[in-house]
Design a protein around this motif. Structure first.
Motif, PDB file in Angstrom:
ATOM      1  N   LYS A   1      32.114 -38.871  -8.463  1.00 37.92           N
ATOM      2  CA  LYS A   1      31.541 -38.439  -6.953  1.00 37.92           C
ATOM      3  C   LYS A   1      32.497 -38.130  -5.873  1.00 37.92           C
ATOM      4  CE  LYS A   1      26.828 -40.192  -7.333  1.00 37.92           C
ATOM      5  NZ  LYS A   1      25.754 -41.284  -6.693  1.00 37.92           N
ATOM      6  N   GLN A   2      31.910 -37.195  -5.081  1.00 39.15           N
ATOM      7  CA  GLN A   2      32.992 -36.942  -3.829  1.00 39.15           C
ATOM      8  C   GLN A   2      31.934 -36.199  -2.882  1.00 39.15           C
ATOM      9  OE1 GLN A   2      36.065 -34.210  -4.784  1.00 39.15           O
ATOM     10  NE2 GLN A   2      37.105 -34.550  -3.140  1.00 39.15           N
ATOM     11  N   GLU A   3      32.150 -36.719  -1.495  1.00 34.04           N
ATOM     12  CA  GLU A   3      31.385 -36.078  -0.451  1.00 34.04           C
ATOM     13  C   GLU A   3      32.333 -35.438   0.316  1.00 34.04           C
ATOM     14  OE1 GLU A   3      27.282 -37.938   0.587  1.00 34.04           O
ATOM     15  OE2 GLU A   3      29.139 -39.634   0.762  1.00 34.04           O
ATOM     16  N   VAL A   4      33.377 -35.666   0.506  1.00 32.39           N
ATOM     17  CA  VAL A   4      34.535 -35.070   1.308  1.00 32.39           C
ATOM     18  C   VAL A   4      35.876 -34.625   0.969  1.00 32.39           C
ATOM     19  CG1 VAL A   4      33.441 -36.536   3.296  1.00 32.39           C
ATOM     20  CG2 VAL A   4      35.612 -37.237   2.581  1.00 32.39           C
ATOM     21  N   ALA A   5      36.564 -33.788   1.729  1.00 35.81           N
ATOM     22  CA  ALA A   5      37.880 -33.481   1.231  1.00 35.81           C
ATOM     23  C   ALA A   5      38.930 -34.510   1.187  1.00 35.81           C
ATOM     24  CB  ALA A   5      38.233 -31.870   1.890  1.00 35.81           C
ATOM     25  N   PRO A   6      39.699 -34.633   0.403  1.00 33.42           N
ATOM     26  CA  PRO A   6      40.762 -35.805   0.419  1.00 33.42           C
ATOM     27  C   PRO A   6      41.721 -35.763   1.658  1.00 33.42           C
ATOM     28  CG  PRO A   6      40.585 -34.898  -1.859  1.00 33.42           C
ATOM     29  CD  PRO A   6      39.603 -34.046  -1.087  1.00 33.42           C
ATOM     30  N   ALA A   7      41.777 -34.309   1.908  1.00 31.67           N
ATOM     31  CA  ALA A   7      42.777 -34.285   3.457  1.00 31.67           C
ATOM     32  C   ALA A   7      41.885 -34.876   4.454  1.00 31.67           C
ATOM     33  CB  ALA A   7      42.819 -32.834   3.829  1.00 31.67           C
ATOM     34  N   LEU A   8      40.648 -35.244   4.602  1.00 29.21           N
ATOM     35  CA  LEU A   8      39.933 -35.798   5.498  1.00 29.21           C
ATOM     36  C   LEU A   8      40.369 -37.037   5.735  1.00 29.21           C
ATOM     37  CD1 LEU A   8      38.130 -35.987   7.833  1.00 29.21           C
ATOM     38  CD2 LEU A   8      36.163 -35.669   6.537  1.00 29.21           C
ATOM     39  N   LEU A   9      40.276 -37.906   4.530  1.00 30.19           N
ATOM     40  CA  LEU A   9      40.754 -39.193   4.659  1.00 30.19           C
ATOM     41  C   LEU A   9      42.255 -39.293   5.017  1.00 30.19           C
ATOM     42  CD1 LEU A   9      38.290 -38.896   2.414  1.00 30.19           C
ATOM     43  CD2 LEU A   9      39.384 -41.296   1.790  1.00 30.19           C
ATOM     44  N   ALA A  10      42.988 -38.376   4.685  1.00 28.25           N
ATOM     45  CA  ALA A  10      44.501 -38.224   5.142  1.00 28.25           C
ATOM     46  C   ALA A  10      44.677 -38.230   6.614  1.00 28.25           C
ATOM     47  CB  ALA A  10      45.360 -37.246   4.262  1.00 28.25           C
ATOM     48  N   ASN A  11      43.677 -37.624   7.247  1.00 25.75           N
ATOM     49  CA  ASN A  11      43.663 -37.558   8.611  1.00 25.75           C
ATOM     50  C   ASN A  11      42.965 -38.656   9.419  1.00 25.75           C
ATOM     51  OD1 ASN A  11      44.946 -35.086   8.476  1.00 25.75           O
ATOM     52  ND2 ASN A  11      42.865 -33.955   8.685  1.00 25.75           N
ATOM     53  N   ALA A  12      42.488 -39.565   8.734  1.00 28.10           N
ATOM     54  CA  ALA A  12      41.536 -40.769   9.344  1.00 28.10           C
ATOM     55  C   ALA A  12      42.231 -42.105   9.066  1.00 28.10           C
ATOM     56  CB  ALA A  12      40.337 -40.707   8.771  1.00 28.10           C
ATOM     57  N   THR A  13      41.785 -42.981   9.987  1.00 26.68           N
ATOM     58  CA  THR A  13      41.898 -44.435   9.709  1.00 26.68           C
ATOM     59  C   THR A  13      40.747 -44.910   8.858  1.00 26.68           C
ATOM     60  OG1 THR A  13      42.961 -44.783  11.860  1.00 26.68           O
ATOM     61  CG2 THR A  13      42.473 -46.677  10.611  1.00 26.68           C
ATOM     62  N   ILE A  14      41.119 -45.457   7.659  1.00 28.56           N
ATOM     63  CA  ILE A  14      40.005 -45.512   6.587  1.00 28.56           C
ATOM     64  C   ILE A  14      39.657 -47.073   6.738  1.00 28.56           C
ATOM     65  CG2 ILE A  14      39.385 -45.311   4.471  1.00 28.56           C
ATOM     66  CD1 ILE A  14      41.570 -43.222   4.122  1.00 28.56           C
ATOM     67  N   PHE A  15      38.147 -47.420   6.589  1.00 28.97           N
ATOM     68  CA  PHE A  15      37.797 -48.452   6.567  1.00 28.97           C
ATOM     69  C   PHE A  15      36.688 -48.504   5.262  1.00 28.97           C
ATOM     70  CE2 PHE A  15      38.923 -47.902  10.863  1.00 28.97           C
ATOM     71  CZ  PHE A  15      39.871 -49.240  11.136  1.00 28.97           C
ATOM     72  N   THR A  16      36.460 -49.743   4.649  1.00 31.00           N
ATOM     73  CA  THR A  16      35.543 -49.681   3.549  1.00 31.00           C
ATOM     74  C   THR A  16      35.067 -51.129   3.473  1.00 31.00           C
ATOM     75  OG1 THR A  16      35.393 -49.269   1.202  1.00 31.00           O
ATOM     76  CG2 THR A  16      37.333 -50.484   1.770  1.00 31.00           C
ATOM     77  N   ASP A  17      33.937 -51.337   2.433  1.00 35.05           N
ATOM     78  CA  ASP A  17      33.321 -52.681   2.297  1.00 35.05           C
ATOM     79  C   ASP A  17      34.144 -53.293   1.447  1.00 35.05           C
ATOM     80  OD1 ASP A  17      32.871 -50.801   0.012  1.00 35.05           O
ATOM     81  OD2 ASP A  17      30.707 -50.817   0.552  1.00 35.05           O
ATOM     82  N   GLU A  18      34.941 -52.816   0.386  1.00 30.48           N
ATOM     83  CA  GLU A  18      35.664 -53.574  -0.638  1.00 30.48           C
ATOM     84  C   GLU A  18      36.649 -52.500  -1.096  1.00 30.48           C
ATOM     85  OE1 GLU A  18      34.872 -56.703  -3.724  1.00 30.48           O
ATOM     86  OE2 GLU A  18      34.875 -54.858  -4.735  1.00 30.48           O
ATOM     87  N   VAL A  19      38.060 -52.713  -0.772  1.00 29.56           N
ATOM     88  CA  VAL A  19      39.097 -51.972  -1.203  1.00 29.56           C
ATOM     89  C   VAL A  19      39.046 -51.741  -2.600  1.00 29.56           C
ATOM     90  CG1 VAL A  19      41.757 -51.671  -0.990  1.00 29.56           C
ATOM     91  CG2 VAL A  19      40.359 -52.668   0.804  1.00 29.56           C
ATOM     92  N   ALA A  20      38.888 -52.386  -3.554  1.00 34.44           N
ATOM     93  CA  ALA A  20      39.077 -52.094  -4.909  1.00 34.44           C
ATOM     94  C   ALA A  20      38.172 -51.256  -5.613  1.00 34.44           C
ATOM     95  CB  ALA A  20      38.815 -53.516  -5.723  1.00 34.44           C
ATOM     96  N   GLN A  21      36.954 -51.323  -5.000  1.00 36.94           N
ATOM     97  CA  GLN A  21      35.818 -50.163  -5.119  1.00 36.94           C
ATOM     98  C   GLN A  21      36.154 -48.962  -4.562  1.00 36.94           C
ATOM     99  OE1 GLN A  21      31.816 -53.026  -6.030  1.00 36.94           O
ATOM    100  NE2 GLN A  21      31.918 -51.210  -4.738  1.00 36.94           N
ATOM    101  N   SER A  22      36.566 -48.941  -3.380  1.00 41.04           N
ATOM    102  CA  SER A  22      36.911 -47.791  -2.561  1.00 41.04           C
ATOM    103  C   SER A  22      37.866 -46.824  -3.421  1.00 41.04           C
ATOM    104  CB  SER A  22      37.603 -48.091  -1.371  1.00 41.04           C
ATOM    105  OG  SER A  22      38.040 -46.910  -0.485  1.00 41.04           O
TER     106      SER A  22
END
Length: 321
Positions: free
Chosen positions: A226-247
């Motif tokens: 599954k995918q909603e956003v371009a990987p380049a968007l994550l590269a430009n952002a500070t990323i947070f998640t509920d659980e890193v292993a699942q992310s």
């Protein structure tokens, strides 16, 4: 064993209660007091359905259990019932005996919306005025209602692959007394906060669709591919998640990781921001992104709260097992 049927959930669980339960369990995860079990999620080869199990244990709240369920994409068209179907089971952590069975459909919608609203509370700019929605399905209405409670928004904009569904979120905006505007994806540059909630396997939101200072909550990616956003968007952002292993395995970060654009160390737990061990947003022009993969502990937290309320109100059904 106590049973709280699906029909009782709406009268028991509010958005505020869901927010409190999810925020608390995210904090417990970041402090090491709660942990999730590995997710089982499979295509069963029938009705195009995805089915699986999410579970975990919260030592601080003494909550142990699992959610069983998944996504049946033909339900609405064929049977006039929602596509997401689930049931939550709670167990006594002292004995292992089953303690409760709780309808999980509405709770899943409420806890998912609570997760994105927790991220907005802790990561969005305080002066955010324009709320953007990518996706306009059933879950999007829950997302928008919860999100609008976190900032003094003045406008809602939205995009959906099938524009005929946009009235779903336009109605929510109207209920909140806010104007709504349908936009193309590049129109999302106007948004200060964006919630993406689709079941897509191909990115819709690109890096150039997002302005500096935006907070994005990616809430639809919870399965390999599954995918909603371009990987380049994550590269430009500070990323947070509920659980890193699942992310990195089933969440939005899986694609940026696979392309080598980010590494596991670039992803932070939202619970660390709640606990004050991570500063969260550090600049007004910083793009922050929350990868909401959906963890079993969220389901257990809201289900436990519901059981407590159901017992207090005499609604819970007790059966011998």
């Amino acid at each position: 064993m106590l049973i709280v049927p699906e029909r009782e959930i709406a009268a028991l669980m509010t958005r505020a209660s869901a927010f409190k339960a999810v925020e608390k369990v995210f904090a417990a995860m970041a402090s090491g007091e709660a942990y999730n079990f590995p997710v089982v999620r499979e295509a069963i080869g029938h009705e195009d359905a995805l089915y699986g199990f999410k579970g975990g244990f919260d030592r601080s709240g003494l909550t142990l259990g699992l959610k069983a369920g998944g996504y049946w994409p033909n339900n609405l068209a064929k049977r006039d019932i929602i596509n997401h179907q689930s049931t939550i089971f709670l167990f006594d952590p002292d004995t292992g005996k089953v303690a409760a069975m709780v309808g999980g459909n509405l709770l899943t919608a409420l806890r998912t919306a609570a997760a994105s609203s927790v991220s907005i509370r802790h990561l969005a700019r305080k002066d955010a005025k324009v709320m953007g929605m990518v996706g306009a399905g059933h879950q999007a209405t829950f997302q928008l209602r919860a999100a609008l409670e976190q900032r003094a928004f003045e406008k809602v904009i939205g995009w959906n692959l099938h524009p005929e569904m946009l009235p779903n979120i336009a109605k929510v905006a109207d209920e909140a007394g806010l104007p709504f505007e349908a936009v193309a994806l590049d129109g999302m540059r106007e948004a200060d906060v964006i919630v993406s909630i689709t079941s897509s396997f191909e990115a819709s939101l690109m890096a150039d669709h997002v302005s500096p200072g935006t907070h994005i909550a990616c809430m639809g990616t919870d399965t390999l591919g599954k995918q909603e956003v371009a990987p380049a968007l994550l590269a430009n952002a500070t990323i947070f998640t509920d659980e890193v292993a699942q992310s990195i395995s089933i969440g939005e970060a899986q694609h940026a990781i696979a392309q080598g654009l980010i590494c596991e160390g670039d992803i932070h737990q939202i619970g660390a921001v709640i606990n004050g061990t991570h500063p969260g947003r550090t600049a007004d022009d910083e793009i922050t992104l929350f990868d909401g993969t959906g963890v079993g502990l969220q389901d257990l937290a809201v289900a436990s709260a519901v059981v407590t309320l159901a017992v207090a109100q005499g609604i819970a059904i007790e059966v011998d097992v």
